[in-house]
Design an enzyme around this catalytic site. Structure first.
Site, mmCIF file in Angstrom:
data_model
loop_
_atom_site.group_PDB
_atom_site.id
_atom_site.type_symbol
_atom_site.label_atom_id
_atom_site.label_comp_id
_atom_site.label_asym_id
_atom_site.label_seq_id
_atom_site.Cartn_x
_atom_site.Cartn_y
_atom_site.Cartn_z
ATOM 1 N N GLY A 55 0.765 -1.242 0.000
ATOM 2 C CA GLY A 55 0.000 0.000 0.000
ATOM 3 C C GLY A 55 0.799 1.299 0.000
ATOM 4 N N GLU A 110 3.590 3.968 6.194
ATOM 5 C CA GLU A 110 2.348 3.210 6.045
ATOM 6 C C GLU A 110 1.392 3.964 5.117
ATOM 7 O OE1 GLU A 110 0.464 0.746 6.290
ATOM 8 O OE2 GLU A 110 0.132 0.004 8.321
ATOM 9 N N ASP A 111 0.526 3.245 4.433
ATOM 10 C CA ASP A 111 -0.502 3.913 3.643
ATOM 11 C C ASP A 111 -1.603 4.441 4.557
ATOM 12 O OD1 ASP A 111 -1.363 1.347 4.337
ATOM 13 O OD2 ASP A 111 -2.036 0.809 2.323
ATOM 14 N N ASP A 114 -5.575 2.147 10.508
ATOM 15 C CA ASP A 114 -7.022 2.010 10.745
ATOM 16 C C ASP A 114 -7.247 1.588 12.200
ATOM 17 O OD1 ASP A 114 -9.714 1.520 10.637
ATOM 18 O OD2 ASP A 114 -9.621 -0.056 9.133
ATOM 19 N N SER A 115 -7.268 0.297 12.477
ATOM 20 C CA SER A 115 -7.435 -0.163 13.862
ATOM 21 C C SER A 115 -6.133 -0.016 14.647
ATOM 22 C CB SER A 115 -7.862 -1.630 13.874
ATOM 23 O OG SER A 115 -6.822 -2.449 13.394
ATOM 24 N N GLY A 116 -5.010 0.085 13.944
ATOM 25 C CA GLY A 116 -3.705 0.153 14.605
ATOM 26 C C GLY A 116 -3.109 -1.216 14.863
ATOM 27 N N THR A 118 -1.925 -3.565 12.820
ATOM 28 C CA THR A 118 -0.694 -3.835 12.070
ATOM 29 C C THR A 118 0.504 -3.243 12.802
ATOM 30 O OG1 THR A 118 -1.988 -3.726 10.028
ATOM 31 C CG2 THR A 118 0.405 -3.623 9.801
ATOM 32 N N LEU A 119 0.396 -1.990 13.207
ATOM 33 C CA LEU A 119 1.522 -1.332 13.884
ATOM 34 C C LEU A 119 1.795 -1.945 15.244
ATOM 35 C CD1 LEU A 119 1.050 2.449 13.016
ATOM 36 C CD2 LEU A 119 2.660 0.791 12.052
ATOM 37 N N PHE A 162 -14.143 3.139 3.359
ATOM 38 C CA PHE A 162 -13.112 2.324 2.722
ATOM 39 C C PHE A 162 -12.495 3.106 1.561
ATOM 40 C CE2 PHE A 162 -11.033 -0.967 0.294
ATOM 41 C CZ PHE A 162 -10.401 -1.675 1.307
ATOM 42 N N ASP A 169 -5.649 -0.288 -2.219
ATOM 43 C CA ASP A 169 -6.399 -1.143 -3.142
ATOM 44 C C ASP A 169 -7.688 -1.651 -2.535
ATOM 45 O OD1 ASP A 169 -5.148 -2.957 -1.225
ATOM 46 O OD2 ASP A 169 -5.827 -4.566 -2.553
ATOM 47 N N ARG A 175 -5.043 0.743 -7.183
ATOM 48 C CA ARG A 175 -3.805 1.277 -6.582
ATOM 49 C C ARG A 175 -3.226 2.440 -7.375
ATOM 50 N NH1 ARG A 175 -2.016 -2.072 -2.394
ATOM 51 N NH2 ARG A 175 -2.314 -4.307 -2.694
HETATM 52 P P1 5GP Z 1 -4.898 -1.620 10.778
HETATM 53 O O1 5GP Z 1 -4.056 -2.796 11.119
HETATM 54 O O2 5GP Z 1 -4.383 -0.312 11.342
HETATM 55 O O3 5GP Z 1 -6.360 -1.835 11.103
HETATM 56 O O4 5GP Z 1 -4.941 -1.484 9.228
HETATM 57 C C1 5GP Z 1 -3.833 -1.180 8.509
HETATM 58 C C2 5GP Z 1 -3.937 -1.733 7.107
HETATM 59 O O5 5GP Z 1 -5.287 -2.047 6.763
HETATM 60 C C3 5GP Z 1 -3.485 -0.706 6.105
HETATM 61 O O6 5GP Z 1 -2.103 -0.782 5.876
HETATM 62 C C4 5GP Z 1 -4.291 -1.103 4.880
HETATM 63 O O7 5GP Z 1 -3.603 -2.092 4.163
HETATM 64 C C5 5GP Z 1 -5.557 -1.688 5.433
HETATM 65 N N1 5GP Z 1 -6.652 -0.702 5.422
HETATM 66 C C6 5GP Z 1 -7.242 -0.121 6.478
HETATM 67 N N2 5GP Z 1 -8.192 0.744 6.095
HETATM 68 C C7 5GP Z 1 -8.197 0.728 4.739
HETATM 69 C C8 5GP Z 1 -8.949 1.425 3.738
HETATM 70 O O8 5GP Z 1 -9.826 2.270 3.985
HETATM 71 N N3 5GP Z 1 -8.666 1.135 2.447
HETATM 72 C C9 5GP Z 1 -7.707 0.225 2.103
HETATM 73 N N4 5GP Z 1 -7.512 0.020 0.805
HETATM 74 N N5 5GP Z 1 -6.968 -0.457 3.008
HETATM 75 C C10 5GP Z 1 -7.218 -0.198 4.317
HETATM 76 MG MG MG Z 2 -1.266 -1.700 4.234
#
Ligand code: 5GP
Ligand code: MG
Length: 183
Positions: A55, A110-111, A114-116, A118-119, A162, A169, A175
């Site tokens: 991303g 990071e792109d 969202d929930s955090g 991944t980090l 979203f 993507d 993308r």
């Molecule tokens: P987290 O782990 O913070 O919930 O989400 C991080 C990852 O979720 C981002 O790097 C991305 O790949 C994906 N993601 C979260 N929200 C979106 C969104 O609105 N659109 C897209 N395309 N990916 C998202």
């Molecule tokens: Mg991502």
């Protein structure tokens, strides 16, 4: 080809709901972030910009060209979402950077946060590798990351929709859009 024709051809008849951040808004903000990052580091920091694929690839490519410091670029690949729109909460490291983080100032790009999740899963693993600092720069930050801490560098606060485009993507589509849209 005009930019209108290009935009239509890129969508290939698929519908987006609305453009959330235009190409011009994105470019302006990336220039600002580049300046902020350039201010925050020095040559001695030996900056390593670490892009989280896939991303971040468009954002990272534009961002590093606006950073006025010597730096290295590497990538890592984490997978959590599959084809769905909702996080499974499972983060796998599919590719690990070859660069040593030892003694370097690492900027994780990071792109979208969202929930955090991944980090929260990724940062402790990277923290164990002896970087002099580890800071996150995200293009987009969603309000859902309630208890997580806000990344040091944030491009835009994003609506809770979203989003696609500029690297983001949906099932690998969209993308290459130069703007950010909601589906
Ligand atoms: P987290 O782990 O913070 O919930 O989400 C991080 C990852 O979720 C981002 O790097 C991305 O790949 C994906 N993601 C979260 N929200 C979106 C969104 O609105 N659109 C897209 N395309 N990916 C998202
Ligand atoms: Mg991502």
């Amino acid at each position: 080809m005009t930019s209108t024709r290009l935009a239509e051809a890129q969508l290939g008849g698929r519908a987006i709901r609305r453009v959330v951040f235009t190409e011009e808004e994105v470019q302006r903000r990336v220039w600002e972030l580049g300046a902020e990052i350039s201010e925050a580091y020095t040559i001695e920091d030996r900056l390593l910009v670490l892009g989280l694929l896939k991303g971040s690839f468009v954002f990272l490519a534009d961002l590093v060209r606006r950073i006025a410091l010597p730096l290295h670029v590497d990538f890592l690949v984490a997978s959590s979402y599959g084809k769905g729109k909702v996080s499974s909460g499972d983060v796998r490291l599919l590719y690990d950077p070859e660069s040593s983080l030892e003694g370097r100032a690492v900027l994780l790009v990071e792109d979208i946060v969202d929930s955090g999740t991944t980090l929260r899963k990724l940062l402790p693993r990277l923290e164990a590798r002896g970087s002099s600092s580890l800071v996150v720069c995200t293009l987009l930050h969603k309000p859902t990351d309630g208890d997580g801490h806000r990344p040091r560098f944030v491009g835009f606060d994003a609506p809770n929709e979203f989003l696609v485009g500029y690297g983001l993507d949906h099932a690998e589509d969209f993308r290459h859009l130069p703007y950010i849209a909601s589906l």
